[in-house]
Design an enzyme around this catalytic site. Structure first.
Site, PDB file in Angstrom:
ATOM      1  N   SER A 136       0.975  -1.334  -0.103  1.00 51.13           N
ATOM      2  CA  SER A 136       0.012  -0.113   0.060  1.00 51.13           C
ATOM      3  C   SER A 136       0.947   1.269   0.031  1.00 51.13           C
ATOM      4  O   SER A 136       2.030   1.105   0.186  1.00 51.13           O
ATOM      5  CB  SER A 136      -0.919  -0.087   1.257  1.00 51.13           C
ATOM      6  OG  SER A 136      -1.627   1.338   1.430  1.00 51.13           O
ATOM      7  N   TYR A 149      -2.283  -0.429  10.468  1.00 50.04           N
ATOM      8  CA  TYR A 149      -2.158  -0.457   9.031  1.00 50.04           C
ATOM      9  C   TYR A 149      -0.860  -0.385   8.360  1.00 50.04           C
ATOM     10  O   TYR A 149      -0.327  -0.948   7.736  1.00 50.04           O
ATOM     11  CB  TYR A 149      -3.589   0.041   8.347  1.00 50.04           C
ATOM     12  CG  TYR A 149      -3.321  -0.596   7.155  1.00 50.04           C
ATOM     13  CD1 TYR A 149      -4.216  -1.652   6.727  1.00 50.04           C
ATOM     14  CD2 TYR A 149      -3.216   0.499   5.811  1.00 50.04           C
ATOM     15  CE1 TYR A 149      -4.165  -2.030   5.252  1.00 50.04           C
ATOM     16  CE2 TYR A 149      -3.424   0.259   4.571  1.00 50.04           C
ATOM     17  CZ  TYR A 149      -3.699  -1.225   4.372  1.00 50.04           C
ATOM     18  OH  TYR A 149      -3.814  -1.583   2.974  1.00 50.04           O
ATOM     19  N   LYS A 153       1.813  -2.530   6.621  1.00 51.78           N
ATOM     20  CA  LYS A 153       2.521  -2.549   5.216  1.00 51.78           C
ATOM     21  C   LYS A 153       3.856  -2.136   4.995  1.00 51.78           C
ATOM     22  O   LYS A 153       4.489  -2.434   4.148  1.00 51.78           O
ATOM     23  CB  LYS A 153       1.535  -1.509   4.591  1.00 51.78           C
ATOM     24  CG  LYS A 153      -0.013  -2.098   4.302  1.00 51.78           C
ATOM     25  CD  LYS A 153      -0.007  -3.338   3.493  1.00 51.78           C
ATOM     26  CE  LYS A 153      -1.462  -3.744   3.409  1.00 51.78           C
ATOM     27  NZ  LYS A 153      -1.523  -5.040   2.667  1.00 51.78           N
TER      28      LYS A 153
END
Length: 244
Positions: A136, A149, A153
């Site tokens: 991402s 998150y 990533k």
């Protein structure tokens, strides 16, 4: 640019919906034997109805041993896309242990686990292969309410580099795609509100979010021989967000 995966067995994790679902369908159209892994039987059944050539596999990637055995039963695998992912979005001070455990189990640990099985078999068979890990833009840019998150990533990107370093001598290429927001069900969790979406869009030079097919195009390229000298790289599909 003609790309074909005839004769190739491709495993896609998180194939029940979103990017993974679209990717499974595209790879099948390009001639691959697609092995579609998801924990949702309902989603797998729906995918199989769309394309009966796709082989559905149900497994919970949080279960290390069970998912390892499920992948071992699918071998040989020539190409792998680690697409499965979750997002637990909270402010940094509100993030919980459960958020961290779930996110890293699915986004990072399962990637290590599945890739070990697939790459180990590639090496044993002495065949070159390709792995694409779906990361991402959040691996490279801090996003509000995305602490866990973003951290997961970031771990995906560095895991990918180490995999590329160690697997390269065996002819196995490993890369990431790093999309901006894609309005899948997971994307809507963070960006469905117009105010939040507007703030993000203002930072994307192309002025829009990515389409599922645009992410799939990047994955297909990195799986194919058209990218035969590319490994350890991250390909942003972000409309220029990371250029700022």
């Amino acid at each position: 640019m003609s790309i074909s995966f005839e004769g190739k067995r491709v495993l896609v994790t998180g194939a029940g919906q979103g990017i993974g679902k679209g990717l499974a369908l595209r790879l099948s159209e390009l001639g691959a034997t697609v092995l579609a892994l998801s924990k949702s039987r309902e989603n797998l059944d729906a995918l199989h109805r769309l394309d009966p050539r796709i082989r559905p596999i149900r497994a919970d990637l949080r279960d290390w041993q069970a998912s390892r055995e499920a992948v071992e039963a699918l071998l040989p695998v020539d190409l792998l896309v680690n697409n499965a992912g979750v997002a637990c979005l909270r402010p940094f001070l509100a993030a919980t242990e459960a958020d961290f455990q779930l996110t890293f189990d699915v986004n990072v640990k399962s990637m290590l686990n599945v890739s070990q099985v697939v790459a180990g078999d590639m090496i044993a068979r002495k065949v070159a292969g390709g792995i694409v890990n779906v990361s991402s833009q959040a691996s490279r840019a801090a996003l509000k309410d995305h602490a866990v998150y973003c951290a997961s990533k970031g771990a995906v990107d560095m895991l990918t580099k180490v995999m590329a370093l160690e697997l390269g001598p065996h002819g196995i290429r490993v890369n990431t795609v790093n999309p901006t927001v894609v309005m899948t069900e997971m994307g809507k969790l963070g960006w469905a509100e117009p105010a939040k979406a507007g703030e993000m869009l203002s930072k994307i030079p192309l002025g829009r979010f990515a389409e599922v097919d645009e992410v799939i195009d990047a994955v297909v390229f990195l799986l194919s021989e058209r990218s035969s000298m590319i490994t350890g790289a991250g390909l942003p599909v972000d409309g220029g967000f990371l250029a700022a």
